[in-house]
Design a protein around this motif. Structure first.
Motif, short mmCIF file in Angstrom:
data_model
loop_
_atom_site.label_atom_id
_atom_site.label_comp_id
_atom_site.label_asym_id
_atom_site.label_seq_id
_atom_site.Cartn_x
_atom_site.Cartn_y
_atom_site.Cartn_z
N GLN A 37 -6.12 13.13 0.72
CA GLN A 37 -6.38 13.40 -0.69
C GLN A 37 -7.22 14.65 -0.94
O GLN A 37 -6.81 15.54 -1.68
N HIS A 64 -7.46 3.85 -8.91
CA HIS A 64 -6.66 4.65 -7.98
C HIS A 64 -7.62 5.33 -6.98
O HIS A 64 -7.77 4.87 -5.88
N HIS A 65 -8.26 6.40 -7.37
CA HIS A 65 -9.37 6.96 -6.61
C HIS A 65 -10.20 7.82 -7.56
O HIS A 65 -9.76 8.08 -8.68
N GLU A 76 -10.11 6.43 -0.61
CA GLU A 76 -9.08 5.50 -1.07
C GLU A 76 -9.60 4.07 -1.20
O GLU A 76 -8.89 3.18 -1.63
N ARG A 122 -5.08 14.95 -11.61
CA ARG A 122 -6.46 14.96 -11.09
C ARG A 122 -7.43 15.57 -12.10
O ARG A 122 -7.05 16.41 -12.93
N LYS A 142 -5.58 17.97 0.16
CA LYS A 142 -4.46 18.49 -0.64
C LYS A 142 -4.97 19.07 -1.95
O LYS A 142 -4.42 20.04 -2.45
N GLN A 178 2.69 8.45 5.13
CA GLN A 178 2.90 8.79 3.72
C GLN A 178 3.70 10.09 3.60
O GLN A 178 3.58 10.97 4.45
N ARG A 236 -5.88 2.97 7.69
CA ARG A 236 -6.76 2.11 6.88
C ARG A 236 -7.02 0.82 7.65
O ARG A 236 -6.08 0.16 8.08
N1 ASP Z 1 -3.97 9.69 -2.01
C1 ASP Z 1 -3.34 8.70 -2.86
C2 ASP Z 1 -3.01 7.44 -2.06
O1 ASP Z 1 -2.98 7.47 -0.84
C3 ASP Z 1 -2.08 9.22 -3.48
C4 ASP Z 1 -2.32 10.30 -4.46
O2 ASP Z 1 -3.12 10.12 -5.39
O3 ASP Z 1 -1.67 11.33 -4.33
O4 ASP Z 1 -2.75 6.42 -2.65
#
Ligand code: ASP
Length: 584
Positions: A197, A444-445, A173, A485, A200, A233, A219
């Motif tokens: 992330q 984002h990632h 992240e 993704r 999942k 979350q 974090r």
């Molecule tokens: N893992 C991402 C975040 O924490 C959220 C996601 O892309 O589902 O921002």
């Protein structure tokens, strides 16, 4: 049986009944030989009366009672002579016949009432006492109710609630990790998840189809009002879906939460491309409860020998309705406000469109009325309005205008906490250029999919590639974010390349995801909501802290149990760690 009823339960209809109650003493008052005690538990307050003609034993015991003692009483419900309309049990009182002190209490460090005399620090140090106060507890009750509604909404839709590891490897992240040393693997460390992330996504490869978890994430960042080092979350992932499927399902969940916990119906969420959000609101989390959109007035104001504008990359304005009467003092205050380092503007130009139709600006030397009226029409201003103009570097100026827009809305009372407007911001850029390190970062990632039509740009102009990434924004607050993704190993390697990973470093960090993708990965997409922020918005709070039972302070400390703290030498020995702090 400790009690027959709670302290919030008894009414006139119970008159004459013998009951048993237990709870804390909120207050004790003596009045002409009688003693009144407010007995409190989570459910309410009931008035107890110890009569003059109680037994001597009872009278002696009553004398010992102080604030926050825990007692049990047996007594009879009777009608009060002076009723208290403010509390649910206000029509009755208990004539006590038996009293047991279950637990004595030291004098509490602050009063445990809705309005407390305790400052922040002391309330955090004694958080268990603070949590006895109704407003604080109610936030946590709301939190519990929301978690329950989320679970039932998602489980009804075939989501599988799955726990993922807390001791794991660094995640992507982009924040700093918290790390935990491993005793069994000396010199090696786990990282606490910044989000689940990768897990999942692996669950999608595993065929779970729909996953969710209400999960702690960690974090190590500098803290602000809406950040805590550990936060929660609502984390979700879905297979065989496109972006709109995810948006619709989670729009539904958000509406369901508003309906079931706040009895509020909210409008459908618009989809707003990121570029539009930045151009019109100077923010990727626009507050759309009010208009006051930013207008690019470069074309209208350039070429009149006003050097500041002629040399600026961008000139933008907002129009504050009905503010033409702002005084010199108010305008100076606004100018100083935009010049603060957090906003970073060099100065501010204003144009008053007076109620008599005349125009008055801070740059009258350079622009005559005819010119100024062009500004006014570019901003769709009317008599009575005030136009505020900032100029300079485009991105910075837009952001500053975005902040100024919010400040003006605050001053005009346009940000009502009880009005809710939600939207999806979509089509975020895939990458972000960092001047300092001269490289791209994933906005984002690294697992976020580019828009298929932008894939060719990955070779030629990566900065312009848009992503299938989305944020849920409510009232100018980012509540959630996610993306479609990448599920194709080649495209994923290309992303790692662009982000400056070598083959080896990508393999070392994300090898297990890449190898999972070799065994048939379904198309998938997901989202995570900031649960603390959502609760704090629903509760009308300014900080997420009061939605958390035991939060940390601004330096990441738990002041109640004094964590973090040094550990014993024996523990360090077991970990084979010697502490030798380096100078920073
Ligand atoms: N893992 C991402 C975040 O924490 C959220 C996601 O892309 O589902 O921002």
């Amino acid at each position: 049986m400790y009690r027959t009823h709670t302290c919030g339960e008894l009414r006139l209809e119970h008159q004459g009944q013998e009951i048993t109650l237990a709870g804390w003493i909120q207050r004790k008052r003596e009045l002409g030989g009688m003693t009144f005690v407010d007995l409190r538990d989570r459910f309410g307050i009931t008035q107890l009366v110890f009569d003059e003609n109680s037994s001597t034993d009872l009278k002696e015991n009553v004398k010992k009672l102080g604030r926050e003692f825990v007692i049990q009483v047996v007594g009879t419900v009777r009608e009060r002579s002076s009723k208290n309309k403010n509390i649910a049990t206000g029509e009755i009182e208990i004539e006590v016949s038996k009293l047991s002190i279950l637990s004595a209490s030291a004098v509490p460090p602050f009063t445990i009432e809705d309005e407390s005399d305790g400052g922040d620090d002391i309330r955090m140090k004694y958080r268990y006492l603070d949590l006895r106060r109704n407003p604080v507890r109610e936030n946590l009750v709301l939190r519990s109710k929301m978690a329950h509604e989320i679970r039932s909404y998602l489980i009804e839709r075939e989501f599988i609630e799955t726990e993922t590891p807390v001791l794991m490897k660094s995640t992507p992240e982009g924040a700093r990790d918290f790390v935990v040393p491993s005793r069994m693997n000396p010199g090696e460390f786990y990282a606490l998840p910044q989000s689940p992330q990768i897990f999942k996504q692996l669950l999608m490869v595993a065929g779970f189809d729909r996953y969710f978890q209400i999960v702690k994430c960690f974090r190590d960042e500098d803290l602000r009002a809406d950040r805590q080092p550990e936060f929660t979350q609502i984390d979700c992932e879905m297979s065989f879906v496109e972006q709109e499927d995810v948006l619709n399902l989670f729009e539904g969940m958000t509406k369901h939460l508003f309906k079931t916990t706040k009895q509020v119906d909210i409008d459908n969420f618009i989809r707003m491309p990121y570029a539009e959000a930045m151009a019109n609101y100077g923010s990727d989390k626009p507050d759309i409860r009010f208009e006051m959109m930013i207008k690019d007035i470069s074309a209208v104001v350039k070429g009149q020998d006003f050097k500041v504008f002629d040399e600026a990359e961008y000139i933008g304005a907002i129009c504050a309705k009905g503010c033409s009467e702002y005084t010199r003092k108010q305008l100076d205050a606004l100018t100083n406000w935009v010049k603060r380092p957090q906003i970073g503007a060099k100065g501010m130009v204003y144009l008053k469109y007076n109620t008599d139709g005349s125009l008055k600006s801070s740059v009258d030397k350079f622009y005559n009325e005819a010119e100024l009226s062009k500004w006014a029409s570019a901003c769709q201003a009317e008599a009575g309005d005030l136009i505020l103009v900032l100029s300079g570097d485009k991105d910075k100026t837009l952001k500053a205008l975005g902040e100024l827009r919010l400040e003006m809305a605050n001053q005009l009372g346009l940000r009502d906490k009880n009005t809710y407007k939600a939207l999806w911001v979509v089509d975020f850029p895939l990458l972000e250029w960092d001047e300092e390190t001269k490289r791209y970062y994933a906005m984002h990632h690294p697992f976020t999919a580019p828009k298929p039509e932008d894939i060719p740009l990955l070779e030629t102009n990566p900065g312009n590639v848009r992503a299938n990434a989305y944020d849920l924004v409510i009232n100018g607050v980012e509540i959630g974010g996610g993306s479609v993704r990448i599920f194709n190993p080649e495209l994923q390697s290309k992303m790692f390349d662009l982000l400056g990973f070598t083959k080896e470093s990508a393999e070392a960090q994300f090898g297990f995801l890449m190898s999972a993708f070799k065994y048939g990965a379904p198309p998938h997409a997901g989202i995570a909501f900031g649960f603390d922020r959502l609760v704090s918005m629903f509760a009308g709070l300014d900080s997420i802290r009061d939605t958390i039972a035991f939060p940390k302070n601004n330096s990441g400390r738990d002041v109640m149990n004094d964590a973090p703290s040094p550990i014993a030498d024996a523990q360090l020995d077991e970990l084979q760690i010697r502490i030798d702090l380096k100078e920073k």
